[in-house]
Write an enzyme that holds these catalytic residues in place. Structure first.
Site, short mmCIF file in Angstrom:
data_model
loop_
_atom_site.label_atom_id
_atom_site.label_comp_id
_atom_site.label_asym_id
_atom_site.label_seq_id
_atom_site.Cartn_x
_atom_site.Cartn_y
_atom_site.Cartn_z
N GLU A 202 1.27 -1.45 -0.21
CA GLU A 202 -0.27 0.20 -0.23
C GLU A 202 0.98 1.15 0.33
O GLU A 202 0.80 2.27 0.65
CB GLU A 202 -1.17 -0.33 1.34
CG GLU A 202 -1.69 -1.27 1.22
CD GLU A 202 -3.17 -0.74 2.04
OE1 GLU A 202 -2.76 -0.19 2.67
OE2 GLU A 202 -4.07 -1.78 2.50
N GLU A 384 -5.61 -8.94 1.33
CA GLU A 384 -6.03 -7.99 1.77
C GLU A 384 -7.60 -7.74 1.72
O GLU A 384 -7.77 -7.44 0.85
CB GLU A 384 -5.47 -6.81 2.75
CG GLU A 384 -4.19 -6.84 3.28
CD GLU A 384 -3.35 -6.16 3.80
OE1 GLU A 384 -4.49 -4.85 4.24
OE2 GLU A 384 -2.74 -5.68 4.12
O1 IFM Z 1 -3.89 -2.82 9.18
C1 IFM Z 1 -3.84 -2.60 7.67
C2 IFM Z 1 -2.51 -3.48 7.27
O2 IFM Z 1 -2.28 -2.76 7.77
C3 IFM Z 1 -3.28 -2.72 5.65
N1 IFM Z 1 -4.05 -2.84 4.86
C4 IFM Z 1 -5.17 -2.11 5.49
C5 IFM Z 1 -5.02 -3.07 7.12
C6 IFM Z 1 -6.85 -2.07 7.92
O3 IFM Z 1 -6.39 -1.12 8.02
#
Ligand code: IFM
Length: 477
Positions: A202, A384
């Site tokens: 990210e 994710e």
């Molecule tokens: O916890 C975070 C992760 O580190 C990166 N993506 C989003 C998740 C939730 O906010």
């Protein structure tokens, strides 16, 4: 600055609404409907997994030569992290890794995505390698293979070594070269056991939370610098791909991990439509285009011209480096964005405990289909997807996180619909394997399939973990 985004993971939360739904979990936490043939069967070989990151679970912040990261520093600034919490201990995974890997095997996960802590491996970011740090990740990767689980490694999940930050961090072009050296070191050490590699997690969140809102480390509010940071991260991605390649043999695959947000106009006005296109540029194309198409989106560059010096930092040949061939695109989907005629974002759907997250599973389908349409059939992995729920440990020892089951079921169904419509999606990693340090939220939000009792560090499978095991066993829902 019309495209400046307003929703990004992990920001300071104020909302209190929660996911709702009517899951099928039975009294023992399993889903009886999955015992029969699943209605939505995923393709043979589809890989189910879960994800974590180093700073969020490892703890052991001062153990075995680990250096300091920007998050160690940020957590110590009063008021930056809820309750003044830190990742110093977190879920103590550094010491409990073997039991955690057993848990992963018991759940039936086929892939486990973890991140390597840059300051654990290269404590000052540029100096000598810390053998003990590297050995920890070797044990982890080997331990997964020994348990029949495929490791997926993220090289950077936000823990920039503090000494590099002191030299300018991602504002300094040099950091991209230091990252590539570190990436090569890890690839050389683990290349024989790890088949799937992700460079940066990210990069957009660093831009938005680290340099626009300042809610994440390093806590700056500098829009001009923010997009220089975007470019240097993208450059770091490309340099790392090139540096790692010789160490990964013919089967190692590399890609970026991007949080992508489908953007929709909030109303039918032409202004909202136009704003949505630019917003999409800032949210998605700014990262996807240089990596996968070898060019920055012109509308975003034009917009940036009025407030960021990014143009001066894009040197000849940089975009070609960023465009170095990759085999994987890791997609992280949490929320859609609705853009108004003024270029603001508004909330359309119920949010979770994370104020920025609207529950809209169809957005998963839309973003996957859009990637196929605009970027072709590169192998996709969801690295994710998940939500925080207000989980409590019942007297009976169960955590009834029904909202998580509903949420995951609906998102899995949308992923299945995308596969049916031709998307090359090969795996799905739920965020997160276990409760962890949710950045500026500290430990308040619980994102895990597994509950962590932080007082004792006991792990307790939530109902969603048992449900997910059933999904994996049935390869469908
Ligand atoms: O916890 C975070 C992760 O580190 C990166 N993506 C989003 C998740 C939730 O906010």
């Amino acid at each position: 600055m019309p495209g400046t985004p307003s929703a990004a993971p992990g920001g300071a939360a104020t909302s209190t609404s929660v996911a709702t739904g009517a899951p099928n979990a039975g009294e023992d936490g399993t889903d009886p409907s999955l015992a029969a043939a699943p209605a939505l069967r995923f393709p043979d070989g589809f890989v189910w997994g879960a994800a974590t990151s180093a700073y969020q679970i490892e703890g052991a912040a001062h153990v075995d030569g680990r250096g300091q990261s920007v998050w160690d520093t940020f957590c110590r600034i009063p008021g930056r992290v809820r309750n003044g919490e830190t990742g110093d201990v977190a879920a103590d995974h550094y010491h409990r890794w073997a039991d955690d890997l057993d848990l992963i095997r018991e759940l039936g996960l086929k892939s486990y995505r973890f991140s390597v802590s840059w300051p654990r491996v290269v404590p000052t970011g540029a100096g000598p390698v810390n053998r003990k740090g590297l050995d920890f990740y070797k044990r982890l990767a080997d331990g997964l293979r020994n348990r029949g689980v495929t490791p997926m490694v993220t090289l950077y999940h936000w823990d920039t070594p503090q000494e590099l930050q002191d030299l300018g961090g991602w504002e300094n072009r040099d950091t991209a070269y230091r990252f590539a050296e570190y990436a090569a070191t890890v690839a050389q050490a683990l290349g024989d056991v790890v088949p799937n590699w992700l460079t940066l997690n990210e990069p957009k969140t660093i831009v938005q939370n680290g340099y626009l809102s300042g809610t994440h480390a390093p806590g700056k509010q500098d829009p001009g610098a923010a997009y220089v940071v975007a470019h240097h991260q993208l450059l770091a991605h490309g340099l790392a791909v090139q540096a790692m390649r010789p160490h990964l043999g013919t089967t190692g695959r590399i890609g970026p991990a991007l949080n992508l947000h489908p953007c929709y106009p909030a109303d039918d006005s032409p202004q909202a439509q136009a704003r949505t296109v630019l917003h999409d540029g800032y949210e998605n194309r700014l990262y996807l285009d240089p990596i996968l198409k070898g060019s920055y989106p012109q509308d975003v560059l034009d917009d940036l011209a009025s407030y960021s010096p990014i143009h001066k930092y894009i040197l000849d040949g940089d975009v070609q480096v960023i465009n170095s061939p990759v085999e994987l695109l890791a997609v992280q989907y949490y929320t859609p964005l609705y853009v108004t005629a003024e270029g603001d974002t508004v909330t359309r759907y119920p949010t979770t405990e994370a104020f920025w997250q609207q529950i809209y599973p169809e957005g998963m389908y839309d973003i996957l289909m859009r990637i196929k349409k605009d970027y072709g059939d590169i192998a996709l992995t969801i690295t994710e997807n998940g939500l925080p729920t207000p989980d409590t440990l019942g007297r009976d020892g169960r955590v009834r996180d029904t909202g998580r089951i509903s949420f995951l079921r609906d998102h899995f169904a949308e992923a299945h619909r995308a596969i049916t419509d031709g998307v090359n999606l090969e795996s799905y990693h739920v965020w997160s394997l276990m409760d962890n340090f949710e950045w500026a939220e500290g430990y308040d939000q619980r994102w895990g399939l597994v509950y962590v009792d932080y007082a004792t560090q006991r792990r307790i499978r939530k109902d969603s973990a048992d449900w997910y095991s059933d999904v994996i066993r049935a390869n469908g829902l």
